[in-house]
Design an enzyme around this catalytic site. Sequence first.
Site, PDB file in Angstrom:
ATOM      1  N   ILE A   1      71.971  15.738  25.040  1.00  0.00           N
ATOM      2  CA  ILE A   1      72.770  15.650  23.801  1.00  0.00           C
ATOM      3  C   ILE A   1      73.973  14.712  23.960  1.00  0.00           C
ATOM      4  O   ILE A   1      74.665  14.431  22.985  1.00  0.00           O
ATOM      5  CB  ILE A   1      73.246  17.030  23.265  1.00  0.00           C
TER       6      ILE A   1
ATOM      7  N   GLU B   1      75.716  24.417  28.857  1.00  0.00           N
ATOM      8  CA  GLU B   1      75.770  25.070  30.166  1.00  0.00           C
ATOM      9  C   GLU B   1      76.328  26.460  29.871  1.00  0.00           C
ATOM     10  O   GLU B   1      77.363  26.581  29.195  1.00  0.00           O
ATOM     11  CB  GLU B   1      76.694  24.295  31.114  1.00  0.00           C
TER      12      GLU B   1
ATOM     13  N   THR C   1      79.915  31.751  21.450  1.00  0.00           N
ATOM     14  CA  THR C   1      79.985  33.033  22.160  1.00  0.00           C
ATOM     15  C   THR C   1      81.255  33.814  21.797  1.00  0.00           C
ATOM     16  O   THR C   1      82.263  33.208  21.418  1.00  0.00           O
ATOM     17  CB  THR C   1      79.983  32.757  23.681  1.00  0.00           C
ATOM     18  N   ASP C   2      81.209  35.133  21.978  1.00  0.00           N
ATOM     19  CA  ASP C   2      82.421  35.939  21.769  1.00  0.00           C
ATOM     20  C   ASP C   2      83.426  35.723  22.909  1.00  0.00           C
ATOM     21  O   ASP C   2      84.574  36.147  22.812  1.00  0.00           O
ATOM     22  CB  ASP C   2      82.082  37.429  21.634  1.00  0.00           C
ATOM     23  N   GLU C   3      82.982  35.053  23.994  1.00  0.00           N
ATOM     24  CA  GLU C   3      83.888  34.845  25.133  1.00  0.00           C
ATOM     25  C   GLU C   3      85.046  33.914  24.777  1.00  0.00           C
ATOM     26  O   GLU C   3      86.041  33.863  25.497  1.00  0.00           O
ATOM     27  CB  GLU C   3      83.113  34.333  26.351  1.00  0.00           C
TER      28      GLU C   3
ATOM     29  N   TYR D   1      83.728  28.097  31.347  1.00  0.00           N
ATOM     30  CA  TYR D   1      82.649  28.197  30.346  1.00  0.00           C
ATOM     31  C   TYR D   1      83.216  28.500  28.964  1.00  0.00           C
ATOM     32  O   TYR D   1      82.976  27.775  27.995  1.00  0.00           O
ATOM     33  CB  TYR D   1      81.639  29.280  30.756  1.00  0.00           C
TER      34      TYR D   1
ATOM     35  N   ALA E   1      86.232  28.317  27.855  1.00  0.00           N
ATOM     36  CA  ALA E   1      87.160  27.284  27.365  1.00  0.00           C
ATOM     37  C   ALA E   1      86.384  26.098  26.798  1.00  0.00           C
ATOM     38  O   ALA E   1      86.770  25.522  25.768  1.00  0.00           O
ATOM     39  CB  ALA E   1      88.077  26.827  28.499  1.00  0.00           C
TER      40      ALA E   1
ATOM     41  N   LYS F   1      83.379  26.233  25.500  1.00  0.00           N
ATOM     42  CA  LYS F   1      82.766  26.659  24.227  1.00  0.00           C
ATOM     43  C   LYS F   1      83.831  26.723  23.129  1.00  0.00           C
ATOM     44  O   LYS F   1      83.579  26.349  21.979  1.00  0.00           O
ATOM     45  CB  LYS F   1      82.084  28.030  24.381  1.00  0.00           C
TER      46      LYS F   1
ATOM     47  N   TYR G   1      79.726  43.297  40.389  1.00  0.00           N
ATOM     48  CA  TYR G   1      81.077  42.759  40.558  1.00  0.00           C
ATOM     49  C   TYR G   1      82.128  43.860  40.430  1.00  0.00           C
ATOM     50  O   TYR G   1      82.075  44.678  39.492  1.00  0.00           O
ATOM     51  CB  TYR G   1      81.371  41.730  39.461  1.00  0.00           C
TER      52      TYR G   1
ATOM     53  N   ARG H   1      84.466  38.749  40.238  1.00  0.00           N
ATOM     54  CA  ARG H   1      84.555  37.354  39.787  1.00  0.00           C
ATOM     55  C   ARG H   1      86.012  37.040  39.422  1.00  0.00           C
ATOM     56  O   ARG H   1      86.650  37.865  38.744  1.00  0.00           O
ATOM     57  CB  ARG H   1      83.646  37.227  38.561  1.00  0.00           C
TER      58      ARG H   1
HETATM   59  N1  NAD Z   1      73.178  34.124  26.749  1.00  0.00           N
HETATM   60  C1  NAD Z   1      74.099  34.786  26.043  1.00  0.00           C
HETATM   61  O1  NAD Z   1      74.284  35.981  26.253  1.00  0.00           O
HETATM   62  C2  NAD Z   1      74.883  34.072  24.970  1.00  0.00           C
HETATM   63  C3  NAD Z   1      75.710  34.839  24.128  1.00  0.00           C
HETATM   64  C4  NAD Z   1      76.395  34.180  23.092  1.00  0.00           C
HETATM   65  C5  NAD Z   1      76.261  32.830  22.922  1.00  0.00           C
HETATM   66  N2  NAD Z   1      75.465  32.104  23.755  1.00  0.00           N
HETATM   67  C6  NAD Z   1      75.339  30.669  23.492  1.00  0.00           C
HETATM   68  O2  NAD Z   1      74.000  30.439  23.069  1.00  0.00           O
HETATM   69  C7  NAD Z   1      73.545  29.177  23.515  1.00  0.00           C
HETATM   70  C8  NAD Z   1      72.264  29.348  24.292  1.00  0.00           C
HETATM   71  O3  NAD Z   1      72.510  30.205  25.402  1.00  0.00           O
HETATM   72  P1  NAD Z   1      71.350  30.537  26.444  1.00  0.00           P
HETATM   73  O4  NAD Z   1      71.713  31.799  27.129  1.00  0.00           O
HETATM   74  O5  NAD Z   1      70.019  30.423  25.777  1.00  0.00           O
HETATM   75  O6  NAD Z   1      71.528  29.329  27.465  1.00  0.00           O
HETATM   76  P2  NAD Z   1      70.515  28.782  28.555  1.00  0.00           P
HETATM   77  O7  NAD Z   1      71.377  28.334  29.694  1.00  0.00           O
HETATM   78  O8  NAD Z   1      69.419  29.741  28.801  1.00  0.00           O
HETATM   79  O9  NAD Z   1      69.853  27.501  27.838  1.00  0.00           O
HETATM   80  C9  NAD Z   1      70.556  26.324  27.606  1.00  0.00           C
HETATM   81  C10 NAD Z   1      69.549  25.232  27.271  1.00  0.00           C
HETATM   82  O10 NAD Z   1      70.289  24.023  27.003  1.00  0.00           O
HETATM   83  C11 NAD Z   1      69.675  22.950  27.676  1.00  0.00           C
HETATM   84  N3  NAD Z   1      70.706  21.938  27.972  1.00  0.00           N
HETATM   85  C12 NAD Z   1      71.745  22.039  28.841  1.00  0.00           C
HETATM   86  N4  NAD Z   1      72.456  20.884  28.850  1.00  0.00           N
HETATM   87  C13 NAD Z   1      71.874  20.051  27.947  1.00  0.00           C
HETATM   88  C14 NAD Z   1      72.149  18.745  27.488  1.00  0.00           C
HETATM   89  N5  NAD Z   1      73.182  18.034  27.979  1.00  0.00           N
HETATM   90  N6  NAD Z   1      71.351  18.200  26.544  1.00  0.00           N
HETATM   91  C15 NAD Z   1      70.301  18.900  26.041  1.00  0.00           C
HETATM   92  N7  NAD Z   1      69.967  20.128  26.451  1.00  0.00           N
HETATM   93  C16 NAD Z   1      70.752  20.712  27.386  1.00  0.00           C
HETATM   94  C17 NAD Z   1      69.084  23.575  28.951  1.00  0.00           C
HETATM   95  O11 NAD Z   1      68.055  22.764  29.494  1.00  0.00           O
HETATM   96  C18 NAD Z   1      68.590  24.903  28.420  1.00  0.00           C
HETATM   97  O12 NAD Z   1      67.271  24.799  27.934  1.00  0.00           O
HETATM   98  C19 NAD Z   1      74.683  28.576  24.335  1.00  0.00           C
HETATM   99  O13 NAD Z   1      75.378  27.667  23.540  1.00  0.00           O
HETATM  100  C20 NAD Z   1      75.555  29.772  24.696  1.00  0.00           C
HETATM  101  O14 NAD Z   1      76.905  29.387  24.824  1.00  0.00           O
HETATM  102  C21 NAD Z   1      74.782  32.702  24.776  1.00  0.00           C
END
Ligand code: NAD
Length: 353
Positions: free
Chosen positions: A59, A83, A133-135, A159, A161, A163, A216, A293
């Site tokens: 992206i 990430e 995220t809620d973080e 992370y 920060a 987001k 943790y 952590r």
């Molecule tokens: N997992 C949770 O509990 C949670 C909760 C709330 C919000 N989120 C948000 O939801 C979203 C998805 O989370 P997730 O847990 O599925 O993450 P994940 O780490 O499982 O997946 C992230 C995906 O993004 C892709 N990616 C990373 N860098 C990239 C780049 N530069 N260009 C294109 N693709 C890229 C990775 O290959 C991967 O497929 C994130 O934005 C995260 O902040 C996650």
Amino acid sequence: MKVIVTGGAGFIGSAVVRHIIEQTNDEVLVIDKLTYAGNLESLDSVSENKRYHFKQIDICDRKELNVVMASFCPDVIMHLAAESHVDRSIDNPSAFIDTNIIGTYTLLEASLAYWKTLEATKQSIFRFHHISTDEVYGDLHGTNDLFTEKTPYSPSSPYSASKASSDHLVRAWHRTFGLPTVITNCSNNYGPYHFPEKLIPLMILNALEGKPLPIYGNGQQIRDWLYVEDHARALYLVATKAKVGETYNIGGHNEQKNIDVVNIICELLEELVPNKPNGVKCYKDLITYVTDRPGHDQRYAIDASKIYQDLGWKPQETFQTGMRKTVEWYLQNKQWCDHIKDGSYARSRQGII
Ligand SMILES: NC(=O)c1ccc[n+]([C@@H]2O[C@H](COP(=O)([O-])OP(=O)(O)OC[C@H]3O[C@@H](n4cnc5c(N)ncnc54)[C@H](O)[C@@H]3O)[C@@H](O)[C@H]2O)c1
């Protein structure tokens, strides 16, 4: 509708893609760099569908984004690429700055340029949905406080920060340039296809191998857990029905201490896999407390009443039903886990699969 899903090979992104292909008539284009967290095997069940497409794109690559937007002509962009692992952001924040901040900025610029080329009706339909995220809110110390959409941002980790930064950029592109955006901030997700470095899959897989279950600190940290398919339903609803400029918190009404989550996993495994690895009498005996952590947030909890009132969404799974489904999924999908453990899932990243 035509929907671009960034990060569609990740944990939540793949659930969103499976939801759209299985429950709607929409066409989906996944844009994913396929980092260590991207796994095309999570999309196997939809990959043969004619409405599913995939492009391996970073992206941060503006030129590639321009090409793909002009050729696919999306009505909606659901932006999940990120990430996402807090521990990795503490060890090495740079990828978090690149993808979560620069990547979101690049995607916003490409989306805005594309949106400006659309005729008025198409412009009014278009949505850029940023998944966050809620973080970003930091943590809660009182026992009854909840994060609302008005809670001030106070992120703790690199992370969160990064987001938070991306959320601010999305709001600015709406306010300053008129890009039709919506934002969602969700609590911790769990469920099938979760990468085994995260708490719940790590505990399930370690227990099955008779390895320690590392917790943790004192394990008293509280998270509000949401089953990933409930999140995917909420995201699609927001992307297609929410008013431009809105923000929604999404949560599971499922506050659990980390130690209780691990105890539930152990109890489910006692029932589902009574034949334990050599030398293990009881799965709970594997629990080991490790150094906390740095900057570890104490408690997250979401007030999800706005999305319920405006869009009628509420979670379908309780923590009990969702955890049972999750543990059963890991037991039934050993191959998906083995391919991560032996690294062979990475072949999908090199275009071999
Ligand atoms: N997992 C949770 O509990 C949670 C909760 C709330 C919000 N989120 C948000 O939801 C979203 C998805 O989370 P997730 O847990 O599925 O993450 P994940 O780490 O499982 O997946 C992230 C995906 O993004 C892709 N990616 C990373 N860098 C990239 C780049 N530069 N260009 C294109 N693709 C890229 C990775 O290959 C991967 O497929 C994130 O934005 C995260 O902040 C996650």
